[in-house]
Design a protein around this motif. Structure first.
Motif, short mmCIF file in Angstrom:
data_model
loop_
_atom_site.label_atom_id
_atom_site.label_comp_id
_atom_site.label_asym_id
_atom_site.label_seq_id
_atom_site.Cartn_x
_atom_site.Cartn_y
_atom_site.Cartn_z
N ALA A 223 29.49 46.50 46.57
CA ALA A 223 29.76 45.14 46.11
C ALA A 223 30.58 45.08 44.83
O ALA A 223 31.27 44.08 44.58
N THR A 224 30.55 46.13 44.00
CA THR A 224 31.33 46.10 42.76
C THR A 224 32.84 46.01 43.03
O THR A 224 33.59 45.56 42.17
N ILE A 225 33.27 46.42 44.22
CA ILE A 225 34.68 46.32 44.57
C ILE A 225 35.13 44.86 44.61
O ILE A 225 36.30 44.56 44.39
N ALA A 226 34.20 43.93 44.87
CA ALA A 226 34.54 42.51 44.82
C ALA A 226 34.99 42.13 43.41
O ALA A 226 35.99 41.41 43.23
N GLY A 227 34.28 42.61 42.41
CA GLY A 227 34.67 42.34 41.02
C GLY A 227 36.02 42.94 40.69
O GLY A 227 36.84 42.31 40.00
N VAL A 228 36.27 44.15 41.19
CA VAL A 228 37.56 44.80 40.96
C VAL A 228 38.70 43.97 41.56
O VAL A 228 39.70 43.70 40.90
N ALA A 229 38.53 43.56 42.82
CA ALA A 229 39.59 42.81 43.50
C ALA A 229 39.86 41.48 42.82
O ALA A 229 41.01 41.08 42.61
N LEU A 230 38.81 40.77 42.43
CA LEU A 230 38.98 39.47 41.78
C LEU A 230 39.63 39.61 40.41
O LEU A 230 40.49 38.81 40.03
N GLY A 231 39.25 40.65 39.66
CA GLY A 231 39.83 40.86 38.34
C GLY A 231 41.30 41.20 38.41
O GLY A 231 42.10 40.74 37.57
N LEU A 232 41.68 42.00 39.39
CA LEU A 232 43.09 42.36 39.55
C LEU A 232 43.93 41.21 40.08
O LEU A 232 45.12 41.10 39.79
N ALA A 233 43.30 40.31 40.87
CA ALA A 233 44.04 39.23 41.52
C ALA A 233 44.22 38.00 40.63
O ALA A 233 45.17 37.24 40.81
N MET A 234 43.33 37.80 39.68
CA MET A 234 43.35 36.57 38.88
C MET A 234 44.60 36.49 38.02
O MET A 234 45.10 37.49 37.50
N SER A 235 45.13 35.28 37.86
CA SER A 235 46.28 35.05 36.99
C SER A 235 45.98 35.57 35.59
O SER A 235 44.89 35.32 35.05
N GLN A 236 46.92 36.31 35.00
CA GLN A 236 46.62 37.09 33.81
C GLN A 236 46.20 36.25 32.61
O GLN A 236 45.24 36.60 31.90
N GLY A 237 46.88 35.13 32.37
CA GLY A 237 46.51 34.29 31.22
C GLY A 237 45.08 33.81 31.28
O GLY A 237 44.28 34.08 30.37
N PRO A 238 44.70 33.10 32.35
CA PRO A 238 43.30 32.68 32.49
C PRO A 238 42.33 33.87 32.53
O PRO A 238 41.22 33.79 32.00
N ALA A 239 42.75 34.98 33.17
CA ALA A 239 41.87 36.14 33.28
C ALA A 239 41.52 36.69 31.90
O ALA A 239 40.36 37.02 31.63
#
Length: 387
Positions: A223-239
């Motif tokens: 399940a931690t891969i979900a966090g990885v994918a979301l963190g890499l995909a999110m727009s950088q400024g808001p992230a």
């Protein structure tokens, strides 16, 4: 909050939580606490039903990996790893810091039946390593910290790949494809956070994040891969803003809770007939393998690969190697995954991670302090840069 964003305090908090876990597990209430950690809690109307310990490792820890992946995204696009020339030297050093510990572990574990634990000593805990650097490294040149940060980030990438590839079981590619769709929708929506519909967008992002987590959990991929994918995909400024907001919670709540639950190991259970090669392999591979691998590969890289990083003297590379041996968070997770069905060996592996990381911390403290004193003597009148 500034204390929880510093490099030093969270490292002490993490170490204290791990020590507390060991103490509690070996106290009169240890058995009751361990039984409680195995209590199952499900989400009504769904197939999600996890023990409290797995809610920590498969749930809370996803937020940690989300924050780490936001940092990875930044470093890969705008930071220390944004070009091949900048990444080549720490990449070679990181490769040495992965290959040599694996070789040492396999040499010790060969023929014992615990060879599958070879990924465990490959990780570097960024929070701990930078915490030790902050405590003992006053006066070190910025190049050492930059090199260590790049090294630890690359190690995290390797750890993430190991988790995604090695510990996936009976993968349901249909659910994984649905999770990918949710991640893409999350990425698109995150680019609309600065519009008038921001409250609605935030609510939808939260729903998509939870949906992604449930789908990845059910797919057979950790399940931690979900966090990885979301963190890499999110727009950088808001992230980056989100990471800044959640950093104190990650440091003060999520990582200490994980360290406490992962360190709930009754030490008497691994006595008697002797400790397995899994314990000795990790104990030796973390401090020894990392120092030899990182320092050796880093020294070679500076002579055969041109890059944009300044030359780092061999003693500094040795100090960086010792810091790299502090595996802790990701190594504890890898221990749990590698020996999921073997409780006794898993406990021994956890003890190996804690002991090996402690040895690395002590060694790193000595080496980093010595190098910091060396640089302060070279420039006694110059302003000292904080690590």
């Amino acid at each position: 909050m500034s204390l929880l964003r510093s490099a030093r305090f969270p490292a002490f908090l993490l170490l204290g939580a791990a020590i507390a876990g060991l103490v509690v597990a070996n106290s009169p209430i240890g058995a009751a606490v361990l039984d409680f950690s195995h209590t199952h809690v499900g989400i009504p109307g769904t197939a999600v039903d996890l023990s409290l310990a797995h809610w920590v490792s498969d749930g809370l820890l996803v937020v940690f990996f989300f924050a780490v992946s936001i940092e990875l995204q930044y470093e890969l696009t705008r930071g220390e790893l944004r070009s091949f020339r900048r990444a080549i030297q720490p990449a070679i050093a990181a490769a040495g810091g992965v290959i040599v510990p694996i070789a040492i572990y396999l040499a010790i574990a060969a023929g014992s039946g615990v060879e599958q634990g070879w990924p465990i000593p490959t990780a570097t805990d960024i929070a701990f390593a930078l915490g030790v650097l902050a405590v003992f490294g006053r006066g070190l040149p910025p190049a050492v910290r930059i090199f260590l940060l790049a090294l630890a980030i690359l190690d995290d990438i390797v750890g993430i790949i190991f988790i995604a590839v090695l510990f996936a079981t009976d993968v349901n590619f249909g659910l994984l494809a649905m999770a990918l769709v949710a991640v893409i929708a999350f990425a698109i929506l995150s680019r609309n956070l600065d519009t008038r519909a921001r409250p609605l967008v935030i609510a939808l992002l939260f729903v998509l994040a939870i949906t992604t987590w449930v789908l990845v959990l059910a797919s057979g991929v950790h399940a931690t891969i979900a966090g990885v994918a979301l963190g890499l995909a999110m727009s950088q400024g808001p992230a980056l803003r989100v990471r800044h907001a959640i950093e104190p919670w990650v440091n003060a709540v999520i990582l200490p809770i994980f360290a406490f639950t992962a360190a709930l190991v009754p030490i008497p259970m691994v006595g008697g007939s002797g400790l397995s090669p899994a314990f000795w392999g990790i104990l030796i591979a973390l401090p020894v393998g990392k120092v030899i691998g990182i320092a050796g590969a880093g020294w070679i890289a500076q002579r055969v690969a041109s890059g944009e990083h300044p030359k780092i003297p061999l003693p500094d590379l040795l100090a960086a190697g010792a810091l790299g041996g502090i595996g802790f968070t990701v190594s504890l997770l890898l221990s749990d995954l590698a020996f999921a069905g073997e409780g006794l060996v898993r406990d021994e592996a956890v003890l190996g991670v804690l002991a090996g990381s402690l040895v690395s911390m002590v060694l790193a403290g000595i080496l980093v302090s010595a190098r910091a004193r060396h640089y302060r003597r070279l420039a006694p009148t110059a302003p000292v840069e904080s690590a």
